[in-house]
Write a protein that holds these residues in place. Sequence first.
Motif, short mmCIF file in Angstrom:
data_model
loop_
_atom_site.label_atom_id
_atom_site.label_comp_id
_atom_site.label_asym_id
_atom_site.label_seq_id
_atom_site.Cartn_x
_atom_site.Cartn_y
_atom_site.Cartn_z
N GLY A 64 0.82 -1.21 0.00
CA GLY A 64 0.00 0.00 0.00
C GLY A 64 0.85 1.25 0.00
O GLY A 64 1.88 1.32 -0.67
N VAL A 65 0.46 2.22 0.79
CA VAL A 65 1.12 3.53 0.82
C VAL A 65 1.86 3.69 2.14
O VAL A 65 1.36 3.28 3.20
CB VAL A 65 0.09 4.67 0.66
CG1 VAL A 65 0.79 6.01 0.50
CG2 VAL A 65 -0.81 4.41 -0.52
N SER A 66 3.05 4.29 2.07
CA SER A 66 3.82 4.51 3.29
C SER A 66 4.66 5.77 3.17
O SER A 66 4.83 6.32 2.07
CB SER A 66 4.73 3.32 3.59
OG SER A 66 5.68 3.15 2.54
N LEU A 67 5.19 6.24 4.30
CA LEU A 67 6.07 7.40 4.34
C LEU A 67 7.50 6.94 4.60
O LEU A 67 7.73 6.06 5.44
CB LEU A 67 5.65 8.37 5.45
CG LEU A 67 4.26 8.99 5.35
CD1 LEU A 67 3.97 9.83 6.59
CD2 LEU A 67 4.12 9.83 4.10
N GLU A 68 8.45 7.54 3.90
CA GLU A 68 9.86 7.21 4.11
C GLU A 68 10.64 8.51 4.26
O GLU A 68 10.52 9.42 3.44
CB GLU A 68 10.42 6.39 2.94
CG GLU A 68 9.87 4.99 2.86
CD GLU A 68 10.54 4.17 1.76
OE1 GLU A 68 11.42 4.75 1.06
OE2 GLU A 68 10.18 3.00 1.59
N GLY A 69 11.46 8.57 5.31
CA GLY A 69 12.27 9.75 5.54
C GLY A 69 13.11 9.58 6.77
O GLY A 69 12.99 8.59 7.51
N ARG A 70 14.02 10.51 7.01
CA ARG A 70 14.89 10.43 8.18
C ARG A 70 14.05 10.51 9.46
O ARG A 70 12.96 11.10 9.48
CB ARG A 70 15.90 11.57 8.16
CG ARG A 70 16.89 11.46 7.01
CD ARG A 70 18.01 12.47 7.14
NE ARG A 70 17.55 13.78 7.60
CZ ARG A 70 18.35 14.83 7.74
NH1 ARG A 70 19.64 14.72 7.50
NH2 ARG A 70 17.86 15.99 8.15
N LYS A 71 14.59 9.94 10.51
CA LYS A 71 13.86 9.87 11.78
C LYS A 71 13.48 11.26 12.28
O LYS A 71 12.35 11.49 12.72
CB LYS A 71 14.71 9.14 12.82
CG LYS A 71 13.98 8.94 14.15
CD LYS A 71 14.86 8.20 15.14
CE LYS A 71 14.13 8.04 16.47
NZ LYS A 71 14.95 7.33 17.47
N ASP A 72 14.43 12.20 12.19
CA ASP A 72 14.13 13.53 12.70
C ASP A 72 13.06 14.22 11.87
O ASP A 72 12.22 14.95 12.40
CB ASP A 72 15.40 14.38 12.76
CG ASP A 72 16.03 14.60 11.40
OD1 ASP A 72 15.83 13.74 10.52
OD2 ASP A 72 16.72 15.61 11.21
N SER A 73 13.06 13.98 10.54
CA SER A 73 12.02 14.57 9.69
C SER A 73 10.66 14.02 10.04
O SER A 73 9.67 14.76 10.12
CB SER A 73 12.33 14.30 8.21
OG SER A 73 13.53 14.94 7.83
N MET A 74 10.59 12.71 10.28
CA MET A 74 9.31 12.08 10.61
C MET A 74 8.80 12.57 11.97
O MET A 74 7.61 12.80 12.15
CB MET A 74 9.47 10.56 10.63
CG MET A 74 9.96 9.98 9.30
SD MET A 74 8.76 10.18 7.96
CE MET A 74 7.63 8.87 8.37
N GLU A 75 9.72 12.73 12.92
CA GLU A 75 9.31 13.21 14.25
C GLU A 75 8.78 14.63 14.20
O GLU A 75 7.79 14.96 14.84
CB GLU A 75 10.50 13.12 15.21
CG GLU A 75 10.87 11.70 15.61
CD GLU A 75 12.12 11.66 16.46
OE1 GLU A 75 12.80 12.71 16.59
OE2 GLU A 75 12.43 10.57 17.02
N LYS A 76 9.46 15.48 13.41
CA LYS A 76 9.00 16.85 13.28
C LYS A 76 7.65 16.92 12.56
O LYS A 76 6.77 17.72 12.92
CB LYS A 76 10.04 17.68 12.52
CG LYS A 76 11.28 17.98 13.34
CD LYS A 76 12.28 18.80 12.55
CE LYS A 76 13.54 19.10 13.36
NZ LYS A 76 14.54 19.87 12.58
N LEU A 77 7.50 16.06 11.55
CA LEU A 77 6.22 16.02 10.83
C LEU A 77 5.10 15.64 11.77
O LEU A 77 4.03 16.27 11.79
CB LEU A 77 6.32 15.02 9.67
CG LEU A 77 5.03 14.76 8.89
CD1 LEU A 77 4.55 16.02 8.21
CD2 LEU A 77 5.22 13.64 7.88
N GLU A 78 5.33 14.60 12.59
CA GLU A 78 4.32 14.14 13.53
C GLU A 78 3.98 15.23 14.54
O GLU A 78 2.82 15.47 14.86
CB GLU A 78 4.80 12.88 14.24
CG GLU A 78 3.76 12.30 15.19
CD GLU A 78 4.21 10.97 15.77
OE1 GLU A 78 5.38 10.59 15.50
OE2 GLU A 78 3.41 10.32 16.47
N CYS A 79 5.03 15.89 15.02
CA CYS A 79 4.82 16.95 16.02
C CYS A 79 3.99 18.09 15.43
O CYS A 79 3.07 18.59 16.06
CB CYS A 79 6.19 17.45 16.49
SG CYS A 79 6.09 18.81 17.69
N LEU A 80 4.32 18.48 14.21
CA LEU A 80 3.63 19.60 13.58
C LEU A 80 2.17 19.27 13.27
O LEU A 80 1.29 20.11 13.41
CB LEU A 80 4.36 20.02 12.30
CG LEU A 80 5.68 20.77 12.53
CD1 LEU A 80 6.48 20.84 11.24
CD2 LEU A 80 5.42 22.15 13.08
#
Length: 689
Positions: A64-80
Amino acid sequence: MVIPVDLKRREREILKILLEGPTTTERIASLLGVSRRTVLRGLPELSEKLKSLGINLVKKAGTGVSLEGRKDSMEKLECLIERPSKRVEMTPDERQQLIILSLLEQKGPRKLYTFAREFNVTDATISNDLDKIEEILSRYGIKLLRRPGLGVWIEGHEKNIRALVTELFYENFDEAQLVRLIKDNLRCEIISGRGVRAQVKDRLLGLIDRNLVEEIEHALKEVVEESGLHLADSAYAGLLVHIALALERLKSGEIITMDEPFLANFKNTKEFDLARRLGSKLEAAFGISIPEGELGYITMHLLGAKLRMGDNLDELFLLDHRDAAQAAREILKEAGRELKKDLLEDGRVLEDLALHLKPALVRLKLGMEIRNPLLSQIKESYPRLMQVAGRAARLLEKRFGVTVPESEIGYIAMHIGAALEHGGGAERAGVVLVCPSGIGSARMLASRIKKELPELEVLEVVSALDLEKALEKHPDAEAVISTVPMEVSKAPVLLVSPLLNDDDVEKIRAYFRARRLKERESSGVVTGRGRPEERRELVFEILEEFVIEEVDADNLEELLDVLVEKIRKKPGITSAGRIKQDLYSREIKAGTAVPGLGLSVLHARTGGVEKPFLGLFRLKKSLKMKNMDGDTEEVKACLVMLLSPRPSPGEIEVMGRISAGLVEDPTLAGVLKSGSGEDVIKALLRILK
């Protein structure tokens, strides 16, 4: 790293789901209460936005669909994404428009609880909204179907659905905004500001693929230029929106049909040939087939469009010009009888009204709507003319068997007003008028300019799209007077209301007064209080008490309270209460914010001062205020100018120079908003020297 400001609500919800782990588009659609197709359509745009954050949206078979990126980018995305946003109050009308747009975006049923969750209201509130929506849809012949356990959806003929969508566009974008969108190919700042209204506009524009607009405009421009056809800006905007919406609906498999006898009549017109040529270009550009019924509706737009004066209307319209001229004569005669004035003495007004009536009557006969963006202003400013025009319009209904709507009565009132305001005078400074709303509003604007400002000569009335050509034709034009914001290099632009209110007149006078004074100074001819030594003395008197303050306010009333409190003890101030009252009366009468500058010029002649006062007040947070164009402006600073009830010519001239400077000097607004105190004084002295 921040999420782009244009990240949509649904995109945020999708990202929340994807942050939990890979999933299928079917599951996303089910959780959001939308169709899988809706999710798939939104993923490419979401993918592009994520790339700017260093995150990839990956689709894999079986996963299916997923997100891929550096850990810090994913954490900031989640936080925002999880960060709570400031709640924006939503009116029932805004919520109902968003529900309608959701129903248009999705063919299948939607559950009431999904709307209740989306807008954070109860099911009962949504049920009441649906009652109102049902009334709205019924006006367009569209049904709202509500089935317990299944949900709600809409059904209707393609023609009626398009009429609804088109009306939503005109409710949220006035014609001037549509012209600006077209001129910028929807690439610039489409939505200014945030909030619910911006969300409605964004969702509405989402019904049109913005990447296709440029190609559509290119094809439309080619056909229009090849044919020698001249469309008013409003007609051009309406046609482009129609085509863009039509292509989107065709791509989704929605076909529009037209009764064969009706279509057969159109096939004999030159407009149908133009529509066919345009259709061929669009088919080649987008690889889709455009049916004849669609060409028929494009033909209706061409036949119903208001053409600029000077085109060969006899060949383009189905109504004989003599009939239109006779109808115009009867209307002016009837209105003149009631107003006790001969309105037929000006042949130009008669011809203008006839030219307007030909396409207007065609639109009424074809069942097309007539929109008048100035209607509310006309009704408020000229109630008597509306009454007279309404009675005169009955002659059209009897002669042509049509029902004349209030929007058309408004246009007729403008022509009657133009006839009343006809007058001559010594005209000196040449100006070009830009007015996209059609011949009626343009001619009334020209007539009011001639009456209120006889020192001006109107060289030509043009659309925004043809301004450059007009300035090449009239190189001696001293200014452009426009009803829509624009920037040109060959002449200064003075922005006015289409009805030219008192403030517009004063602004134009101030500009030309300052211009003439400069010309006199350069030739050594300066008289009266305007002599350099006397004017310098007055300037220094005003600047000696000049104040720059930072203030905080949440609305207009708070702002005025803060301002008068800041200045109540200044020399020359006799009544702070009177100043507040006069500034408030002036503000509610018409907006004082300068369009596009983020600056308001709060000014008044008031008994609260005994000598001129000038002050600059910068806002700690921007404040929404009405601008001179009738729209809302985010204001960052207020320039306050106060004069006594009977100011001297020199005092009027100095304050007028500052107003004109905002138009003439492109750097002044920026200095006033953020420059140092020294920079502000230098800028004012430069303008007042």
